[in-house]
Enzyme design. Structure first.
Site, PDB file in Angstrom:
ATOM      1  N   ARG A   1       0.855  -1.188   0.000  1.00  0.00           N
ATOM      2  CA  ARG A   1       0.000   0.000   0.000  1.00  0.00           C
ATOM      3  C   ARG A   1       0.891   1.237   0.000  1.00  0.00           C
ATOM      4  O   ARG A   1       1.916   1.277   0.695  1.00  0.00           O
ATOM      5  CB  ARG A   1      -0.922   0.018   1.234  1.00  0.00           C
ATOM      6  CG  ARG A   1      -2.055  -1.008   1.177  1.00  0.00           C
ATOM      7  CD  ARG A   1      -3.074  -0.661   0.119  1.00  0.00           C
ATOM      8  NE  ARG A   1      -4.193  -1.596   0.066  1.00  0.00           N
ATOM      9  CZ  ARG A   1      -4.259  -2.646  -0.738  1.00  0.00           C
ATOM     10  NH1 ARG A   1      -3.245  -2.906  -1.552  1.00  0.00           N
ATOM     11  NH2 ARG A   1      -5.317  -3.434  -0.737  1.00  0.00           N
TER      12      ARG A   1
ATOM     13  N   GLU B   1      -3.926   7.704  -5.637  1.00  0.00           N
ATOM     14  CA  GLU B   1      -3.916   7.146  -6.986  1.00  0.00           C
ATOM     15  C   GLU B   1      -5.136   7.636  -7.765  1.00  0.00           C
ATOM     16  O   GLU B   1      -6.247   7.588  -7.232  1.00  0.00           O
ATOM     17  CB  GLU B   1      -3.911   5.614  -6.914  1.00  0.00           C
ATOM     18  CG  GLU B   1      -2.671   5.075  -6.206  1.00  0.00           C
ATOM     19  CD  GLU B   1      -2.731   3.595  -5.895  1.00  0.00           C
ATOM     20  OE1 GLU B   1      -1.724   3.035  -5.465  1.00  0.00           O
ATOM     21  OE2 GLU B   1      -3.820   3.000  -6.074  1.00  0.00           O
TER      22      GLU B   1
ATOM     23  N   HIS C   1      -0.457   0.598 -10.460  1.00  0.00           N
ATOM     24  CA  HIS C   1      -1.246  -0.332  -9.643  1.00  0.00           C
ATOM     25  C   HIS C   1      -1.758  -1.508 -10.480  1.00  0.00           C
ATOM     26  O   HIS C   1      -2.963  -1.778 -10.551  1.00  0.00           O
ATOM     27  CB  HIS C   1      -2.419   0.390  -8.974  1.00  0.00           C
ATOM     28  CG  HIS C   1      -2.886  -0.278  -7.719  1.00  0.00           C
ATOM     29  ND1 HIS C   1      -3.302   0.409  -6.598  1.00  0.00           N
ATOM     30  CD2 HIS C   1      -3.004  -1.595  -7.384  1.00  0.00           C
ATOM     31  CE1 HIS C   1      -3.664  -0.443  -5.654  1.00  0.00           C
ATOM     32  NE2 HIS C   1      -3.491  -1.660  -6.109  1.00  0.00           N
TER      33      HIS C   1
END
Length: 316
Positions: free
Chosen positions: A235, A264, A283
């Site tokens: 994370r 993000e 991601h």
């Protein structure tokens, strides 16, 4: 039974089928939903699925028909589970669907630093090999992984999958975990200071908690080797991003590879995309076709089990 998927595009941009969920009710899929659209789109739904759309207390209180919230991810912080529980709403997540995919991306990033295949391939494509006086050349140092030490922070399913790959490369594996771990892998549990000091590569695979937020910071980075590479597929908030950017730009450590950031998409004010020797992917560790297929099936299985009165993967 009305089923609404609020933000289905990331899971299924068109290469998967919603049929397994559609078979369980009247399905409507929205690619994306803004906060202003959430209540309107979910008003009549008994079932909603969300990936990143926030379902907070205020929204839950305005959806009296809602009975089930399916989170299309493992992390479920987008849902106020306390408010859902008080409203009698079941919340389910998708555990352990992307273990191998995440471990694979750890090594995709790691191998970038050892071999830099893309840069050499571009060089050949540009004609540099054809013009070379020698049969071989290299633009960056070529590093062998055998004998190097990989430190893994967080030794759950993903951390152990990373360890198995590392051991296949002949690496030494050490790990840090918040609880004592018994493993049949040739890996040694150590305290965090030892891991930071001894590791050539550090893979962060732990969950985010209140206690470990920002634990990769100037103090912990100072304990690392100047040749160390930090890889984060956990994370984003586990890292103090300004401290890491400063360390990279000052060449305090050799590099970083990140698949997650604190916000993000990356904001214009995030210092890491422009930091020295920092490679960032958007991601994607979870996003292999195979992992998304598993996610879709588990999402359908969660709903089917709920309808049958035997809910599984309940969180909160």
């Amino acid at each position: 039974m009305k089923i609404v998927v609020l933000d289905g595009h990331t899971l299924n941009p068109g290469d998967l089928s919603w049929d397994a969920i559609n078979a369980l009710g009247e399905l409507t899929v929205y690619d994306r939903t803004t906060p202003e659209q959430t209540i309107q789109r979910a008003t009549d739904a008994e079932i909603i699925y969300t990936n990143k759309v926030i379902i907070n207390r205020e929204i839950i209180e305005q959806l009296p028909r809602l009975k089930f919230i399916g989170v299309l991810a493992t992390g479920y912080n987008v849902v106020d589970t306390d408010a859902a529980r008080k409203a009698g709403i079941t919340v389910c997540n998708i555990p352990a669907y992307s273990t191998q995919s995440v471990a694979q991306l750890v090594f995709a990033h790691l191998l970038h630093f050892t071999n830099n295949v893309a840069r050499h391939a571009r060089s050949v494509q540009n004609g540099d090999w054809a013009a070379s006086k020698d049969f071989a050349y290299w633009l960056t140092a070529q590093t062998e992984l055998a004998g190097k030490t990989l430190g893994i922070i967080g030794f759950g399913q993903i951390g152990q999958a990373v360890a198995r790959i590392a051991l296949a490369f002949g690496m030494n594996v050490i790990f840090n975990n918040r609880s004592k771990k018994t493993t049949n892998l040739d890996a040694r549990q150590v305290n965090l200071d030892t891991l930071l000091k001894d590791s050539d590569y550090i893979s962060i695979n732990c969950p985010l908690t209140n206690e470990n937020q920002g634990f990769i910071n100037k103090e912990t980075i100072a304990k690392m080797k100047p040749t160390a590479i930090v890889i984060n597929t956990g994370r984003g908030p586990l890292i103090n991003e300004q401290d890491l950017a400063d360390a990279l730009n000052d060449e305090q450590i050799a590099g970083a590879a990140l698949d997650v950031l604190s916000a993000e998409p990356a904001g214009a004010d995030n210092p890491l995309p422009k930091a020295k020797n920092c490679n960032i992917t958007p991601h994607i560790a979870w996003a292999t076709l195979e992992a998304r297929q598993r996610l879709m099936q588990i999402a359908a299985d969660n709903l089917k089990a709920f309808i049958e009165g035997k809910p599984i993967n309940v969180v909160g």
